[in-house]
Design a protein around this motif. Structure first.
Motif, PDB file in Angstrom:
ATOM      1  N   LEU A   1       0.829  -1.210   0.000  1.00  0.00           N
ATOM      2  CA  LEU A   1       0.000   0.000   0.000  1.00  0.00           C
ATOM      3  C   LEU A   1       0.861   1.257   0.000  1.00  0.00           C
ATOM      4  O   LEU A   1       0.561   2.225  -0.706  1.00  0.00           O
ATOM      5  N   ALA A   2       1.933   1.258   0.781  1.00  0.00           N
ATOM      6  CA  ALA A   2       2.826   2.418   0.830  1.00  0.00           C
ATOM      7  C   ALA A   2       3.476   2.656  -0.535  1.00  0.00           C
ATOM      8  O   ALA A   2       3.592   3.799  -0.989  1.00  0.00           O
ATOM      9  N   GLU A   3       3.876   1.574  -1.196  1.00  0.00           N
ATOM     10  CA  GLU A   3       4.482   1.710  -2.523  1.00  0.00           C
ATOM     11  C   GLU A   3       3.465   2.235  -3.529  1.00  0.00           C
ATOM     12  O   GLU A   3       3.770   3.113  -4.335  1.00  0.00           O
ATOM     13  N   GLU A   4       2.242   1.709  -3.478  1.00  0.00           N
ATOM     14  CA  GLU A   4       1.190   2.175  -4.380  1.00  0.00           C
ATOM     15  C   GLU A   4       0.888   3.653  -4.143  1.00  0.00           C
ATOM     16  O   GLU A   4       0.739   4.428  -5.091  1.00  0.00           O
ATOM     17  N   PHE A   5       0.829   4.069  -2.881  1.00  0.00           N
ATOM     18  CA  PHE A   5       0.587   5.471  -2.547  1.00  0.00           C
ATOM     19  C   PHE A   5       1.709   6.353  -3.091  1.00  0.00           C
ATOM     20  O   PHE A   5       1.457   7.411  -3.670  1.00  0.00           O
ATOM     21  N   GLN A   6       2.953   5.918  -2.919  1.00  0.00           N
ATOM     22  CA  GLN A   6       4.099   6.688  -3.400  1.00  0.00           C
ATOM     23  C   GLN A   6       4.071   6.815  -4.925  1.00  0.00           C
ATOM     24  O   GLN A   6       4.313   7.900  -5.466  1.00  0.00           O
ATOM     25  N   LEU A   7       3.761   5.734  -5.620  1.00  0.00           N
ATOM     26  CA  LEU A   7       3.676   5.786  -7.078  1.00  0.00           C
ATOM     27  C   LEU A   7       2.566   6.726  -7.524  1.00  0.00           C
ATOM     28  O   LEU A   7       2.730   7.497  -8.471  1.00  0.00           O
TER      29      LEU A   7
END
Length: 70
Positions: free
Chosen positions: A54-60
């Motif tokens: 989720l953190a990676e998706e948010f950052q992207l």
């Protein structure tokens, strides 16, 4: 989860052995390194993996929005 990552995958924080587990195990199963050091439960591992995804998706998403605004 307190494993230490490296090029060869996560490692036990106690003895630095590379960690690997069977694919299908129940949530309550305790994950341990080959030397028997406790790492976490499978449920904790899955939750940490979910939060990282989720953190990676948010950052992207945030990076994509910044490019559109810039």
């Amino acid at each position: 989860m307190n494993s230490i990552g490296s090029r060869n995958g996560p490692r036990c924080p106690e003895c630095s052995i590379t960690l690997s587990w069977p694919e299908r195990i129940p949530d309550h199963h305790e994950l341990r390194c080959a030397n028997g050091h406790y790492i976490c439960t499978m449920q904790e591992f899955r939750q940490a993996a979910h939060e990282l995804a989720l953190a990676e998706e948010f950052q992207l998403h945030r990076n994509g929005m910044a490019r559109k605004a810039g």
